[in-house]
Design a protein around this motif. Structure first.
Motif, PDB file in Angstrom:
ATOM      1  N   GLY A  46      -2.155  -3.520  -3.498  1.00 29.62           N
ATOM      2  CA  GLY A  46      -2.460  -4.370  -2.264  1.00 29.62           C
ATOM      3  C   GLY A  46      -4.017  -4.284  -2.181  1.00 29.62           C
ATOM      4  N   TRP A 182       6.498   7.734  -5.210  1.00 30.06           N
ATOM      5  CA  TRP A 182       5.956   7.117  -3.826  1.00 30.06           C
ATOM      6  C   TRP A 182       7.381   6.355  -3.476  1.00 30.06           C
ATOM      7  CZ3 TRP A 182       0.561   4.762  -3.418  1.00 30.06           C
ATOM      8  CH2 TRP A 182      -0.579   5.675  -3.150  1.00 30.06           C
ATOM      9  N   MET A 195      -6.972   1.681   6.619  1.00 28.93           N
ATOM     10  CA  MET A 195      -6.130   2.405   5.678  1.00 28.93           C
ATOM     11  C   MET A 195      -6.077   3.953   5.866  1.00 28.93           C
ATOM     12  SD  MET A 195      -4.873   1.675   2.433  1.00 28.93           S
ATOM     13  CE  MET A 195      -5.889   0.394   2.018  1.00 28.93           C
ATOM     14  N   TYR A 197      -4.617   7.824   4.501  1.00 29.35           N
ATOM     15  CA  TYR A 197      -3.925   8.523   3.829  1.00 29.35           C
ATOM     16  C   TYR A 197      -3.694  10.002   4.779  1.00 29.35           C
ATOM     17  CZ  TYR A 197      -5.831   5.781  -0.181  1.00 29.35           C
ATOM     18  OH  TYR A 197      -5.878   4.565  -1.069  1.00 29.35           O
ATOM     19  N   LEU A 206       0.702   7.488   3.267  1.00 28.38           N
ATOM     20  CA  LEU A 206      -0.119   6.366   3.169  1.00 28.38           C
ATOM     21  C   LEU A 206       0.176   5.139   4.049  1.00 28.38           C
ATOM     22  CD1 LEU A 206      -2.699   4.729   2.283  1.00 28.38           C
ATOM     23  CD2 LEU A 206      -1.295   4.247   0.139  1.00 28.38           C
ATOM     24  N   SER A 208      -0.862   1.297   4.762  1.00 33.38           N
ATOM     25  CA  SER A 208      -1.703   0.296   4.584  1.00 33.38           C
ATOM     26  C   SER A 208      -1.340  -1.056   5.272  1.00 33.38           C
ATOM     27  CB  SER A 208      -1.642  -0.077   2.814  1.00 33.38           C
ATOM     28  OG  SER A 208      -2.470  -0.811   2.372  1.00 33.38           O
ATOM     29  N   ARG A 209      -1.458  -1.985   4.709  1.00 29.60           N
ATOM     30  CA  ARG A 209      -1.161  -3.433   5.241  1.00 29.60           C
ATOM     31  C   ARG A 209      -0.994  -4.761   4.403  1.00 29.60           C
ATOM     32  NH1 ARG A 209      -6.219  -1.270   6.253  1.00 29.60           N
ATOM     33  NH2 ARG A 209      -7.414  -2.585   7.726  1.00 29.60           N
ATOM     34  N   ARG A 210      -0.443  -5.682   4.757  1.00 37.93           N
ATOM     35  CA  ARG A 210      -0.399  -6.877   3.960  1.00 37.93           C
ATOM     36  C   ARG A 210      -0.907  -7.987   4.838  1.00 37.93           C
ATOM     37  NH1 ARG A 210      -0.643  -4.088   0.664  1.00 37.93           N
ATOM     38  NH2 ARG A 210       0.744  -3.762  -1.139  1.00 37.93           N
ATOM     39  N   ARG A 216       2.294  -1.745   4.954  1.00 36.84           N
ATOM     40  CA  ARG A 216       2.557  -1.450   3.606  1.00 36.84           C
ATOM     41  C   ARG A 216       2.679   0.221   3.762  1.00 36.84           C
ATOM     42  NH1 ARG A 216       5.939  -1.558  -0.714  1.00 36.84           N
ATOM     43  NH2 ARG A 216       5.285  -1.387  -2.707  1.00 36.84           N
ATOM     44  N   TYR A 218       3.659   4.258   2.459  1.00 41.98           N
ATOM     45  CA  TYR A 218       4.134   5.085   1.304  1.00 41.98           C
ATOM     46  C   TYR A 218       4.437   6.424   1.769  1.00 41.98           C
ATOM     47  CZ  TYR A 218       2.131   1.279  -1.608  1.00 41.98           C
ATOM     48  OH  TYR A 218       2.010   0.263  -2.167  1.00 41.98           O
ATOM     49  N   PRO A 289      -1.386   5.566  -8.430  1.00 41.73           N
ATOM     50  CA  PRO A 289      -1.789   4.347  -7.347  1.00 41.73           C
ATOM     51  C   PRO A 289      -2.816   4.890  -5.827  1.00 41.73           C
ATOM     52  CG  PRO A 289       0.651   4.720  -6.998  1.00 41.73           C
ATOM     53  CD  PRO A 289       0.228   5.313  -8.262  1.00 41.73           C
ATOM     54  N   THR A 290      -2.757   6.567  -6.016  1.00 44.84           N
ATOM     55  CA  THR A 290      -3.563   6.917  -5.109  1.00 44.84           C
ATOM     56  C   THR A 290      -5.116   6.419  -4.943  1.00 44.84           C
ATOM     57  OG1 THR A 290      -2.454   8.838  -5.778  1.00 44.84           O
ATOM     58  CG2 THR A 290      -3.625   9.262  -3.862  1.00 44.84           C
ATOM     59  N   GLY A 291      -5.633   5.674  -5.869  1.00 44.23           N
ATOM     60  CA  GLY A 291      -7.154   5.253  -6.000  1.00 44.23           C
ATOM     61  C   GLY A 291      -6.994   3.720  -5.853  1.00 44.23           C
ATOM     62  N   ALA A 292      -5.682   3.175  -5.705  1.00 46.19           N
ATOM     63  CA  ALA A 292      -5.558   1.708  -5.548  1.00 46.19           C
ATOM     64  C   ALA A 292      -6.383   1.103  -6.781  1.00 46.19           C
ATOM     65  CB  ALA A 292      -6.173   1.253  -4.066  1.00 46.19           C
ATOM     66  N   TYR A 381     -13.844   3.887  -4.927  1.00 43.44           N
ATOM     67  CA  TYR A 381     -12.922   3.502  -4.273  1.00 43.44           C
ATOM     68  C   TYR A 381     -13.269   1.955  -3.910  1.00 43.44           C
ATOM     69  CZ  TYR A 381      -8.637   2.749  -1.153  1.00 43.44           C
ATOM     70  OH  TYR A 381      -7.285   2.651  -0.859  1.00 43.44           O
TER      71      TYR A 381
HETATM   72  C1  PHB Z   1      -1.186  -0.894  -0.830  1.00 40.00           C
HETATM   73  O1  PHB Z   1      -1.835  -1.650   0.174  1.00 40.00           O
HETATM   74  O2  PHB Z   1      -0.198  -1.371  -1.652  1.00 40.00           O
HETATM   75  C2  PHB Z   1      -1.794   0.449  -1.421  1.00 40.00           C
HETATM   76  C3  PHB Z   1      -2.987   0.861  -0.650  1.00 40.00           C
HETATM   77  C4  PHB Z   1      -3.775   2.044  -1.157  1.00 40.00           C
HETATM   78  C5  PHB Z   1      -3.361   2.564  -2.297  1.00 40.00           C
HETATM   79  C6  PHB Z   1      -2.307   2.377  -2.937  1.00 40.00           C
HETATM   80  C7  PHB Z   1      -1.623   0.964  -2.513  1.00 40.00           C
HETATM   81  O3  PHB Z   1      -4.072   3.678  -2.882  1.00 40.00           O
END
Ligand code: PHB
Ligand code: FAS
Length: 389
Positions: A46, A182, A195, A197, A206, A208-210, A216, A218, A289-292, A381
């Motif tokens: 994302g 996750w 965002m 964590y 975590l 997050s959003r869309r 979103r 986790y 995926p922690t670093g996106a 990042y």
């Molecule tokens: C996500 O929005 O899907 C996302 C954000 C940060 C991450 C992994 C996934 O580290």
């Protein structure tokens, strides 16, 4: 069928490569195992690095992204009832990341490719690759066909056939499998403003959003967790606790409409090329995926690969093609390092000793008070500069 570049996989790597080559007048055909609907519905990444957004802009593919994405200007890290705020523009030279779901990127790239009369053969399973007289044998509509080409781009992800095509005595694999996964959800609920964590005694989380209406989230779960064991109520209760929101005043709950469990691993296969076969994206590397980073690293690979192919077709020079793997792996390993660092910083490791836990908390305390440490996180990042050698 014959083309200049045969691409296996219509994920971000294959699609970006096809578009960049097309802009340079180089023909390609994408062979994609799944249906268009399946590929476009797959919920994954994302977060787009600034460099990825730049590539979409240069390709003229950022129309919907500009309208529908969210500029993400910061990230928060919570631990031991404390909060670290990392301001991207202030610490990252004015740059930030962009929230725009991977499935939206894939939809935009497929639509644009088909509008350009680009060839994407869906439900075409690549079966074998000839790396010397380059060709791809594939099955489509029950028949076996062959795509002849000058080069094969293996953009077929971790479970594709490209990486295994490189002889075992040539390929070296580096692998780290984490002892947790996750649990990811999409929900009809307003996201947190940043965002966020969290490294909590109960585990990683975590937020997050869309969009401003779709979140979103986790949770760290055991590797073999069944998403069906998580009712909406159970998920929200756990998320409140892990975000220190016991009063439930901060996180907005809502209907969860997508749930899945993804294991975490770090993996690199080298070299990323063999004969006329070039690997890009998850076919060659996986980052936790922690670093996106997953999608963004795929784009970085195809920036290098397309530049090398364009030079070859324009001048016949093969120097960039010969250096492809070495140039990509420098960024790959720096990205794996950052993703592994963020994973080690933010998750509860079952195998950790009390000493390990103390070191992890000291690292978070240090990050809380050090602008140098915060700058390091931010510059990685938002995305390291591309190497343009
Ligand atoms: C996500 O929005 O899907 C996302 C954000 C940060 C991450 C992994 C996934 O580290
Ligand atoms: P992809 O896997 O996206 O695409 C490969 C394509 O090749 C697929 O469409 C597949 O169907 C096709 N294919 C495979 N074998 C084939 C064959 N034999 N013939 C024809 N086609 C074939 N990254 C993040 O940054 N953040 C996240 O939160 C995140 N979450 C993820 C969750 C999951 C469950 C997974 C699996 C990955 C996640 N990632 C995340 C990483 C992900 O975004 C990848 O990095 C990204 O999809 C990489 O893109 P590609 O290399 O194009 O590979």
């Amino acid at each position: 069928m014959r083309t200049q570049v045969g691409i296996i996989g219509a994920g971000p790597a294959g699609l970006f490569l096809a578009h960049i080559l097309h802009r340079a007048g180089i023909e390609s055909v994408i062979l994609e195992d799944r249906s268009r609907a399946y590929v476009e519905d797959r919920v994954r990444a994302g977060v787009l690095e600034a460099g990825t957004v730049d590539v979409m802009e240069q390709l003229g593919l950022d129309g919907r992204l500009k309208r529908e994405s969210i500029a993400d200007m910061a990230l928060d890290i919570r631990f031991s009832s404390q909060r670290i705020h990392l301001d991207f523009p202030a610490l990252g030279g004015g740059r930030h990341v962009t929230i725009y779901g991977q499935q939206e990127v894939v939809k935009d790239l497929i639509a644009a490719r088909l509008k350009d009369n680009g060839k994407i053969v869906f439900e075409a399973e690549a079966l074998a690759i000839d790396t010397k007289n380059p060709s791809i044998r594939y099955r489509h509509e029950g028949k076996e066909e062959t795509l002849e080409c000058d080069f094969v781009a293996g953009c077929d992800g971790f479970h594709g056939i490209s990486r295994p095509t490189i002889p075992k005595n040539v390929l070296t694999e580096y692998d780290r499998i984490y002892s947790f996964a996750w649990l990811g959800v999409l929900s009809h609920s307003a996201p947190l403003p940043e965002m966020t964590y969290s490294n909590n005694e109960r585990g990683f989380a975590l937020c997050s959003r869309r969009s401003m209406k779709v979140s979103r989230h986790y949770l760290q779960v055991p590797v073999d967790e069944d998403p069906d064991d998580w009712s909406d109520a159970r998920f929200w209760d756990e998320l409140h606790l892990r975000l220190d929101d016991g009063s439930k005043h901060e996180i907005v709950e809502g209907e969860i409409f997508q749930k899945n469990v993804a294991p975490l691993r770090a993996f690199v296969a080298a070299p990323m090329q063999h004969g006329r076969l070039f690997l890009a994206g998850d076919a060659s590397h996986i980052v936790p995926p922690t670093g996106a980073k997953g999608l963004n690293l795929a784009v970085a690979d195809v920036r290098v690969l397309s530049r090398a192919m364009i030079e070859f077709y324009r001048t016949g020079d093969t120097k960039r093609l010969e250096r492809y793997s070495d140039v990509c792996l420098r960024r790959v390993w720096k990205t794996v390092r950052f993703s592994a660092y963020m994973t080690s910083l933010l998750h509860r490791f079952p195998e950790h000793s009390p000493f390990d836990r103390k070191i992890q908390l000291a690292e978070l305390e240090y990050l809380h008070n050090s602008k140098a440490a915060q700058t390091t996180i931010v510059e990685n990042y938002i995305g390291l500069p591309f190497e343009d050698d």
